[in-house]
Design a protein around this motif. Structure first.
Motif, PDB file in Angstrom:
ATOM      1  N   LEU A 184     -28.795   1.964 -55.280  1.00  0.00           N
ATOM      2  CA  LEU A 184     -28.264   0.732 -55.859  1.00  0.00           C
ATOM      3  C   LEU A 184     -27.301   1.026 -56.994  1.00  0.00           C
ATOM      4  N   TYR A 243     -24.104   3.144 -56.008  1.00  0.00           N
ATOM      5  CA  TYR A 243     -23.176   2.375 -55.177  1.00  0.00           C
ATOM      6  C   TYR A 243     -22.376   1.437 -56.074  1.00  0.00           C
ATOM      7  N   ALA A 244     -23.060   0.743 -56.958  1.00  0.00           N
ATOM      8  CA  ALA A 244     -22.361  -0.178 -57.863  1.00  0.00           C
ATOM      9  C   ALA A 244     -21.348   0.570 -58.717  1.00  0.00           C
ATOM     10  N   LEU A 245     -21.749   1.754 -59.226  1.00  0.00           N
ATOM     11  CA  LEU A 245     -20.859   2.484 -60.126  1.00  0.00           C
ATOM     12  C   LEU A 245     -19.686   3.109 -59.379  1.00  0.00           C
ATOM     13  N   PHE A 252     -17.447  -0.519 -57.471  1.00  0.00           N
ATOM     14  CA  PHE A 252     -16.922  -1.675 -58.184  1.00  0.00           C
ATOM     15  C   PHE A 252     -16.288  -1.242 -59.490  1.00  0.00           C
ATOM     16  N   ARG A 253     -15.257  -1.975 -59.871  1.00  0.00           N
ATOM     17  CA  ARG A 253     -14.657  -1.744 -61.183  1.00  0.00           C
ATOM     18  C   ARG A 253     -15.033  -2.927 -62.045  1.00  0.00           C
ATOM     19  N   ARG A 259     -12.242   3.423 -48.907  1.00  0.00           N
ATOM     20  CA  ARG A 259     -12.440   2.053 -49.346  1.00  0.00           C
ATOM     21  C   ARG A 259     -11.925   1.044 -48.317  1.00  0.00           C
ATOM     22  N   ARG A 314     -14.811  -6.993 -45.697  1.00  0.00           N
ATOM     23  CA  ARG A 314     -14.729  -8.146 -46.592  1.00  0.00           C
ATOM     24  C   ARG A 314     -13.760  -9.194 -46.038  1.00  0.00           C
ATOM     25  N   HIS A 351     -20.863  -8.931 -50.056  1.00  0.00           N
ATOM     26  CA  HIS A 351     -21.099  -7.602 -50.637  1.00  0.00           C
ATOM     27  C   HIS A 351     -22.378  -6.982 -50.102  1.00  0.00           C
ATOM     28  N   LEU A 352     -23.400  -7.844 -50.012  1.00  0.00           N
ATOM     29  CA  LEU A 352     -24.698  -7.346 -49.581  1.00  0.00           C
ATOM     30  C   LEU A 352     -24.630  -6.854 -48.140  1.00  0.00           C
ATOM     31  N   PHE A 389     -22.828  -3.555 -47.923  1.00  0.00           N
ATOM     32  CA  PHE A 389     -23.709  -2.489 -48.389  1.00  0.00           C
ATOM     33  C   PHE A 389     -24.738  -2.112 -47.320  1.00  0.00           C
TER      34      PHE A 389
END
Lengths: 437, 278
Positions: B92, B95-97, B100-101, B167, B174, B180-181, B184
């Motif tokens: 979790l 992945y976020a780090l 995403f910016r 990316r 998207r 987002h979920l 993922f």
């Protein structure tokens, strides 16, 4: 023109959530309000005590009071629990203050929308907005909570301990109180002869150990990798698998086994030396030989790791570099010096620095193999092979010198942090990560 | 002349390789053989035992003094739960780090790196007191909590891995309307199987190897993990019961070593991706 935003902000300052209600965001407003009320009910009665506890660290010790004919124990203040309770409360206050600030900016933003005659978000809309634009925050929330309570808070707590006199025998609660002493622990560590002698001695050995342990395993790994990858060597895969075995065995097991292997009395190594008519060596009991032993055993464990790493890098060196060198008539040694070695160094530099930092804190090898022993008479609670980190462990668990241990921990951290931040900043991942497509 | 030289070089290399092999294998072989040797002493006249016996293995599980079976199950339980929890937390957060910016991202990365550098038992006393307050001392729950809570800090390799997944993949999804979920769960997770395996494996073996926290937290003998038990065995009766210790070691080392060799390529991947991505 700017009425709504001003009123909303003012209301939100007075009572969290009121601004949202003014903006007709009912559900959000009520949630904010409930949170503030709950926070207030929990914190208000405790805050005074918590601050008193943090400032004074308790005022009365535990003692026996005569009640009639019986002596009864009256519980005193426990300084350490006071610190921890105060800390937890302060953390909660900070979290709630964050929510409060968020409530104000949120009221401002919605008020601004109304001033501009735009529709204000409904609750469902807010929820969708949040899950789209703040998705990473949701993902990070749970891990962050874990880190906050089990990493950050303990560290802050430990840093605080370094500024107290929490140590055996005179300041162990609940029988005795602990006081704030400022930088005294640090100055003692440097100035008091008995402490500074140990500290400097252990520090020097820690650095020597970290350098030797890193260098021996690194070059050992390069040597073994090159040996396997030579032209004309057969069964490459077999050799690789054999050499990986030490890496695959759990460290705990291999270290405890090595401890037996090097046993001075019954261990097989001294037994073999006996067969050749040589006297056994005091592998773990003589200060010098104990140091040799830990370095050697560390090589046994560490070389396979470097080998695996370097085997991977060797395959990524472009072949045409060597072909060009062959055309120019370079010797094997020249090829190694001009192509192979710079390539390996360049790609492993960050790892090399991390290994160095890791070796400063290599608790397992020292603790499981020698336990920091052999003991040294003129050291304070440390032996000849103790690193700062194992010394810290002994100070804490065996001798209850919590304040000195915390101070030593802060010093270790400073040393390691300098290396890692420097390394991280110059590493690719920080500079160029946005270039990856 | 040149031929002779290269032959000499090869012979020398083979000799060296053989020597290193002996050094690499010897301790492992010695322990396996010791565990099969009759008697309990560390000392033995012969490297290769005259007789083989399995009695020490049986002894491990029948002995009243060593609750090896219980320790083994305890460790297995803690390791499996920790493995699941830490894999979830690491995935979790990393992945976020990586993907995403957002505001505070670089600060978060730097803070994580610095925190990861803290000697973990610098906070030993604090964690001990927190566990005491929560009434969790001498429970396996406490170990699981402590092991997995900090897991996110060691996940830079995972971040490096996520960074390398193009990316354009998630952008395309998207545009097709995935949330987002969904991106993922349906795209990223299947792609990152090797990395997840790596994380799971290292946290699993990490529990088997950890001794510091386990010794601090677990007070009663029935609750011990294998690491604490084995250390105690070596420390209390080094010479008199060595063969039993050896048998215990073999039982821990063999499954983990096999797992390790089997999943080796993931580990190599993990190590090298750490190399280029920090």
């Amino acid at each position: 023109m700017k009425q709504h935003r001003t009123i909303a902000v003012l209301l939100s300052i007075v009572l969290q959530g009121l601004g949202q209600i003014y903006n007709r965001q009912w559900l959000k407003g009520i949630l904010f309000m409930l949170l503030e009320v709950a926070g207030f009910i929990y914190i208000a009665p405790r805050l005074g005590g918590a601050i008193w506890g943090l400032v004074t660290l308790g005022e009365k010790t535990q003692k026996f009071v005569k009640v009639g004919k019986m002596a009864q124990m009256v519980k005193g203040d426990h300084s350490i629990f006071l610190i921890l309770d105060g800390l937890i409360l302060l953390f909660l206050v900070f979290v709630l203050l964050g929510v409060y600030a968020w409530n104000i900016t949120d009221a401002y933003r919605s008020g601004k929308l109304r001033d501009e005659l735009k529709p204000v978000r409904t609750f469902r809309h807010s929820y969708e907005h949040a899950t789209t634009f703040y998705f990473p925050y949701f993902m990070l929330a749970l891990p962050a909570l874990g880190v906050l309570f089990f990493t950050i808070m303990p560290i802050v707590f430990t840093v605080m301990l370094a500024f107290t006199n929490y140590s055996a025998p005179d300041h162990i609660p609940p029988a005795k109180l602990v006081d704030w002493v400022g930088f005294k622990t640090f100055t003692d560590l440097v100035k008091m002869k008995s402490w500074s002698h140990t500290f400097v001695g252990v520090l020097i050995w820690t650095i020597i150990w970290a350098v030797l342990a890193t260098v021996t395993t690194y070059f050992g790994g390069i040597l073994v990798a090159l040996l396997i990858e030579q032209k004309g060597i057969r069964f490459k895969k077999l050799w690789r698998t054999i050499f990986i075995i030490p890496y695959a065995i759990p460290q705990l097991i291999s270290l405890l086994v090595m401890k037996n292997l090097f046993n001075g009395q019954f261990g097989p190594i001294n037994q073999y030396l006996g067969y050749f008519g040589l006297g056994g060596l005091p592998w773990l009991t003589d200060p010098f030989w104990a140091k040799v032993t830990v370095i050697t055993v560390n090589m046994w464990i560490g070389i396979p790791v470097s080998m695996v790493l370097i085997l991977g890098i060797l395959t990524s060196i472009p072949r045409d570099l060597y072909e060009a060198a062959d055309v120019d008539g370079a010797s094997t040694l020249q090829k190694f010096r001009i192509i192979t070695m710079p390539f390996i160094l360049f790609s492993t530099m960050p790892i090399l620095i991390m290994q160095f930092a890791g070796n400063i804190n290599n608790f397992n090898v020292i603790f499981l193999l020698t336990g920091g022993n052999p003991a040294k008479g003129d050291y304070q609670f440390a032996g000849a092979t103790d690193l700062l980190i194992t010394w810290l462990y002994k100070l804490t668990l065996d001798n209850n010198k919590y304040n000195v241990a915390s101070a030593v921990g802060i010093i270790i951290f400073l040393i390691v942090a300098i290396f890692s931040i420097w390394n991280f900043r110059r590493s690719k991942s920080f500079k160029e990560e946005d270039m990856i497509q | 002349m040149r031929k002779w030289k290269s032959n000499a070089r090869l012979t020398l290399s083979y000799a060296l390789l053989l020597l290193i092999s002996v050094v690499a294998i010897y301790p492992a072989l010695w322990v396996v053989l010791s565990s099969l040797r009759p008697g309990g002493s560390l000392y033995s006249e012969h490297f290769w035992p005259r007789q083989f016996t399995l009695v020490h293995y049986a002894e491990l599980f029948t002995s009243k003094a060593y609750l090896y079976g219980a320790w083994y199950l305890n460790t297995l339980k803690i390791a499996v739960v920790t493995m699941i929890l830490s894999t979830i937390l690491v995935t979790l957060s990393m992945y976020a780090l990586s993907r995403f910016r957002f505001r505070g991202r670089k600060t978060a990365l730097t803070v994580m790196l610095v925190l990861g550098m803290f000697p973990s038992f610098m906070s030993l006393i604090a964690i001990y007191i927190i566990l005491l307050q929560l009434n969790l001392l001498d429970t396996h729950m406490a170990l699981i909590l402590v092991y997995s809570a900090g897991a996110a800090l060691g996940g830079f390799i995972v971040k490096g891995f996520f960074d390398t997944i193009p990316r354009s993949l998630d952008e395309a999804a998207r545009i097709d309307g995935a949330s987002h979920l969904q991106v993922f769960a349906k795209i990223m997770l299947p792609l990152s199987k090797p990395m997840l395996t790596y994380v799971a494996l290292t946290s699993f073996t990490g529990v088997w190897g950890d001794f510091i926290f386990a010794r601090l937290v677990l007070r009663t003998k029935e609750n011990w993990t294998v690491a604490v038990g084995m250390w105690d065995l070596v420390n209390s009766l080094q010479n008199s019961n060595f063969t039993m210790f050896a048998a215990g070691s073999v039982l821990i080392a063999i499954p983990i070593t096999l797992l390790f060799i089997f999943l080796q390529r993931f580990l190599v991947q993990g190590l090298t991706s750490g190399a280029s991505k920090g």
